[in-house]
Enzyme design. Structure first.
Site, mmCIF file in Angstrom:
data_model
loop_
_atom_site.group_PDB
_atom_site.id
_atom_site.type_symbol
_atom_site.label_atom_id
_atom_site.label_comp_id
_atom_site.label_asym_id
_atom_site.label_seq_id
_atom_site.Cartn_x
_atom_site.Cartn_y
_atom_site.Cartn_z
ATOM 1 N N LEU A 1 -4.019 11.239 2.613
ATOM 2 C CA LEU A 1 -2.661 10.788 2.336
ATOM 3 C C LEU A 1 -2.222 11.221 0.946
ATOM 4 O O LEU A 1 -2.945 11.050 -0.035
ATOM 5 C CB LEU A 1 -2.580 9.267 2.436
ATOM 6 C CG LEU A 1 -2.606 8.686 3.850
ATOM 7 C CD1 LEU A 1 -2.762 7.168 3.790
ATOM 8 C CD2 LEU A 1 -1.335 9.047 4.596
ATOM 9 N N LYS B 1 -12.871 2.896 12.569
ATOM 10 C CA LYS B 1 -11.525 3.262 13.019
ATOM 11 C C LYS B 1 -11.499 3.522 14.519
ATOM 12 O O LYS B 1 -10.550 3.136 15.220
ATOM 13 C CB LYS B 1 -11.046 4.506 12.264
ATOM 14 C CG LYS B 1 -10.833 4.310 10.771
ATOM 15 C CD LYS B 1 -9.683 3.372 10.476
ATOM 16 C CE LYS B 1 -9.361 3.341 8.986
ATOM 17 N NZ LYS B 1 -8.264 2.425 8.668
ATOM 18 N N GLY C 1 -5.457 -1.444 5.049
ATOM 19 C CA GLY C 1 -6.584 -0.521 4.921
ATOM 20 C C GLY C 1 -7.166 -0.594 3.529
ATOM 21 O O GLY C 1 -6.478 -0.906 2.562
ATOM 22 N N ARG D 1 -0.651 -10.753 0.103
ATOM 23 C CA ARG D 1 -1.654 -11.605 -0.548
ATOM 24 C C ARG D 1 -1.085 -12.347 -1.754
ATOM 25 O O ARG D 1 -1.536 -13.439 -2.089
ATOM 26 C CB ARG D 1 -2.841 -10.760 -1.009
ATOM 27 C CG ARG D 1 -3.673 -10.176 0.104
ATOM 28 C CD ARG D 1 -4.873 -9.438 -0.483
ATOM 29 N NE ARG D 1 -5.678 -8.822 0.538
ATOM 30 C CZ ARG D 1 -6.611 -9.440 1.247
ATOM 31 N NH1 ARG D 1 -6.834 -10.730 1.023
ATOM 32 N NH2 ARG D 1 -7.299 -8.816 2.164
ATOM 33 N N ARG D 2 -0.140 -11.718 -2.438
ATOM 34 C CA ARG D 2 0.421 -12.301 -3.662
ATOM 35 C C ARG D 2 1.920 -11.970 -3.717
ATOM 36 O O ARG D 2 2.379 -11.049 -3.023
ATOM 37 C CB ARG D 2 -0.305 -11.765 -4.892
ATOM 38 C CG ARG D 2 -0.284 -10.264 -5.027
ATOM 39 C CD ARG D 2 -1.177 -9.797 -6.167
ATOM 40 N NE ARG D 2 -2.578 -10.112 -5.922
ATOM 41 C CZ ARG D 2 -3.406 -9.306 -5.261
ATOM 42 N NH1 ARG D 2 -2.983 -8.150 -4.780
ATOM 43 N NH2 ARG D 2 -4.654 -9.655 -5.070
ATOM 44 N N GLY E 1 0.817 -1.203 0.000
ATOM 45 C CA GLY E 1 0.000 0.000 0.000
ATOM 46 C C GLY E 1 0.852 1.255 0.000
ATOM 47 O O GLY E 1 2.091 1.200 0.047
ATOM 48 N N TYR F 1 -16.973 4.858 8.331
ATOM 49 C CA TYR F 1 -15.518 4.738 8.246
ATOM 50 C C TYR F 1 -14.863 5.163 9.559
ATOM 51 O O TYR F 1 -14.036 4.432 10.124
ATOM 52 C CB TYR F 1 -15.005 5.580 7.084
ATOM 53 C CG TYR F 1 -13.504 5.620 6.927
ATOM 54 C CD1 TYR F 1 -12.834 4.657 6.186
ATOM 55 C CD2 TYR F 1 -12.749 6.639 7.513
ATOM 56 C CE1 TYR F 1 -11.456 4.697 6.034
ATOM 57 C CE2 TYR F 1 -11.373 6.690 7.367
ATOM 58 C CZ TYR F 1 -10.726 5.712 6.630
ATOM 59 O OH TYR F 1 -9.362 5.762 6.494
#
Length: 220
Positions: free
Chosen positions: A159, A135, A80, A38-39, A14, A131
């Site tokens: 971000l 959190k 996230g 994940r991969r 990410g 959301y």
């Protein structure tokens, strides 16, 4: 301060996760950086001159089965998603609450030195915004977890950085950030857009290194 630390990073691909991993690979205090992914990671994603990187492909729905990988000094949780990406509120909560909460539990079980994760500015368990409520509920769950004293959350606003996937409203916000960011002063300063690199730096400073044993059990 010890220069023989190990770390595990969740969410390494990410926006913030990539910055965290890059810093750890070039930080002389770390000798090993394990990334649960994940991969398989593209070979070109990180520059690893000292061979510290240890990517491990896992099933996050079975995260508790990978407890052994949490035998490290520091845990960086950069997981996230968004409601749009997740496809439903239940799927969003699975990533942003359940996965992170399980990671904190595994951190506690392995008695790691500290745990740092990404929350959000405005996080509040009583918020009407789904959301921010998720959190906030996560912050409460982790901060109240017994025998996990050295846990910290960073609470960034928008971000800034180049993502691999497109996020429409976020992309618009990034283009406008230079205009409205300086206008946020005083109590509104916490809502200023922040670069992923700044968040990564903050996460690293919040970790508990040998000789720096302050209790970090507060949100930042």
């Amino acid at each position: 301060m010890s220069d023989n630390n190990s770390a595990i990073v969740l969410g390494a691909t990410g926006l913030v996760g990539r910055e965290v991993v890059d810093r750890l690979l070039h930080d002389p205090r770390y000798t090993e950086v394990t990334c649960l992914v994940r991969r398989p990671l593209p070979a070109s994603l990180f520059h690893d001159p000292q061979g510290k990187l240890n990517p491990v492909v896992i099933d996050f729905d079975q995260l508790q089965e990978y407890q052994g990988y949490f035998s490290v000094n520091h845990v960086y949780c950069c997981l996230g998603t968004t409601l749009k990406q997740a496809g439903s509120k239940a799927a969003f909560r699975r990533v942003d609450f359940e996965y992170v909460h399980v990671a904190a539990q595994l951190t506690r079980a392995q008695r790691c030195d500290s745990f740092v994760w990404i929350s959000s500015v405005g996080a509040d368990a009583s918020s009407s915004n789904f959301y921010l409520r998720v959190k906030g509920e996560l912050e409460n769950a982790i901060m109240r977890m017994p025998q996990l004293p050295h846990a910290s959350a960073v609470r960034p606003s928008l971000l800034l950085g180049k993502r691999e996937e497109s996020r429409g409203l976020e992309s618009l916000g990034q283009s406008l950030a230079p205009l409205f960011g300086p206008l946020l002063q005083g109590r509104l300063k916490k809502y200023r857009p922040v670069s992923a690199s700044e968040v990564a730096d903050k996460m690293i400073t919040l970790q508990r290194f040998t000789g720096n044993g302050e209790n970090l059990g507060v949100s930042v």
